[in-house]
Design an enzyme around this catalytic site. Structure first.
Site, short mmCIF file in Angstrom:
data_model
loop_
_atom_site.label_atom_id
_atom_site.label_comp_id
_atom_site.label_asym_id
_atom_site.label_seq_id
_atom_site.Cartn_x
_atom_site.Cartn_y
_atom_site.Cartn_z
N SER A 1 -2.70 4.54 -7.16
CA SER A 1 -3.20 3.64 -8.04
C SER A 1 -2.38 2.12 -7.78
O SER A 1 -3.13 1.06 -7.91
CB SER A 1 -3.34 3.81 -9.39
OG SER A 1 -1.92 4.16 -9.92
N GLY B 1 2.64 12.30 -5.34
CA GLY B 1 1.64 12.80 -6.57
C GLY B 1 0.20 12.41 -5.98
O GLY B 1 -0.55 13.08 -6.50
N GLY B 2 -0.04 11.49 -5.25
CA GLY B 2 -1.47 11.34 -4.67
C GLY B 2 -1.85 12.34 -3.42
O GLY B 2 -2.56 12.00 -2.83
N GLU C 1 2.72 8.85 4.29
CA GLU C 1 3.60 7.90 3.66
C GLU C 1 5.07 7.86 4.44
O GLU C 1 5.42 7.16 4.62
CB GLU C 1 3.50 8.25 2.33
CG GLU C 1 2.29 7.77 1.63
CD GLU C 1 2.45 8.30 0.13
OE1 GLU C 1 1.70 7.41 -0.60
OE2 GLU C 1 2.90 9.16 -0.36
C1 5RP Z 1 0.94 9.35 -3.01
C2 5RP Z 1 2.34 8.51 -3.66
C3 5RP Z 1 1.82 7.53 -4.67
O1 5RP Z 1 2.61 6.55 -4.25
C4 5RP Z 1 2.57 8.10 -5.94
O2 5RP Z 1 1.99 9.10 -6.69
C5 5RP Z 1 2.49 6.87 -7.13
O3 5RP Z 1 1.10 7.01 -7.47
P1 5RP Z 1 0.49 5.91 -8.49
O4 5RP Z 1 1.01 4.40 -8.13
O5 5RP Z 1 -1.02 6.02 -8.68
O6 5RP Z 1 1.30 6.23 -9.73
O7 5RP Z 1 3.41 8.92 -3.37
O8 5RP Z 1 1.23 10.31 -2.29
#
Ligand code: 5RP
Length: 231
Positions: free
Chosen positions: A35, A103-104, A110
């Site tokens: 996000s 988390g995403g 990445e």
């Molecule tokens: C995706 C990630 C995101 O950068 C991480 O989960 C943070 O997400 P957000 O900005 O929605 O809190 O590592 O794989």
């Protein structure tokens, strides 16, 4: 003071805008996922609409779709060996700028993009700054073949967790067609390099969400609505 959702969204937008201002003409830019990274991409689209000429590579199909819809020229990562600047979010950042990401679900792409970048800026809100990594848990990408055997090996190495599922209870698939095993919080990674080495050496594990040794700066959005780099 805890921020409500709309204040948090405003902070992400402000941080995304500040990060987008760091992008310079002609750069090849790495696009993160999540996000916060999406707020950055939206601000970058605005700058491109105002005349900035850049190209980008994306760490996920989700970010690729946002960038393309906004008219950012996106290149295939297959043809790229160096990226000028990558901007991404994170789930946790410690004082040595070691990260937990994933988390995403985009941690593998990445990490490939981060490790190909000359500079990287991570955008987080201050709740993601931690003394010791692990409160969030640790996403680990594993291949589907023999996944129960791989999970058993991770467990025997001392890390318990859950296979990531979608809302309909089917197994979550990454953009690479792999699974994510979320090592449970609160695991504490006081020596995260050792934890990474242990987990990555297990057959079937593709990558962990522990990120180190990156040419990193961290942009933090705070409850008082300021957005600044920390050192
Ligand atoms: C995706 C990630 C995101 O950068 C991480 O989960 C943070 O997400 P957000 O900005 O929605 O809190 O590592 O794989």
């Amino acid at each position: 003071m805890k921020l409500n959702q709309s204040a948090q969204d405003e902070l992400k937008k402000a941080a995304g805008k500040k990060a987008a201002a760091l992008v310079e003409e002609g750069m090849l830019v790495g696009l993160g996922t999540g996000s916060t990274a999406s707020c950055f991409i939206e601000s970058l689209i605005e700058r491109c609409r105002a005349g900035l000429k850049i190209t980008a590579v994306s760490s996920s199909v989700r970010s690729l779709d946002i960038a393309k819809a906004g008219g950012i020229p996106v290149r295939s990562m297959d043809a790229v060996t160096s990226i000028d600047l990558t901007i991404d979010g994170a789930d946790e950042v410690d004082s040595k700028f070691r990260l937990i990401k994933g988390g995403g679900g985009a941690l593998l792409r990445e990490k490939i993009i981060a490790s190909t970048s000359k500079q990287m800026v991570i955008i987080v809100d201050e709740s993601k700054l931690v003394d010791t990594l692990g409160q969030f848990g640790l996403p680990v990408e594993i291949i589907p073949f023999g996944y129960n055997a791989t999970i058993t090996k991770i467990n025997r190495a001392g890390y318990m967790g859950t296979l990531r599922k979608k809302q309909d209870d089917s197994i979550y698939l990454t953009d690479n067609g792999n699974y994510i095993y979320d090592i449970h919080a609160p695991s504490r990674f006081s020596e995260p390099e050792k934890d990474h080495d242990t987990i990555i050496n297990l057959p079937g594990v593709v990558e962990t969400g522990l990120f180190f040794n990156l040419p990193l700066r961290v942009l933090v959005g705070r409850k008082d609505r300021t957005v600044d780099f920390i050192t």
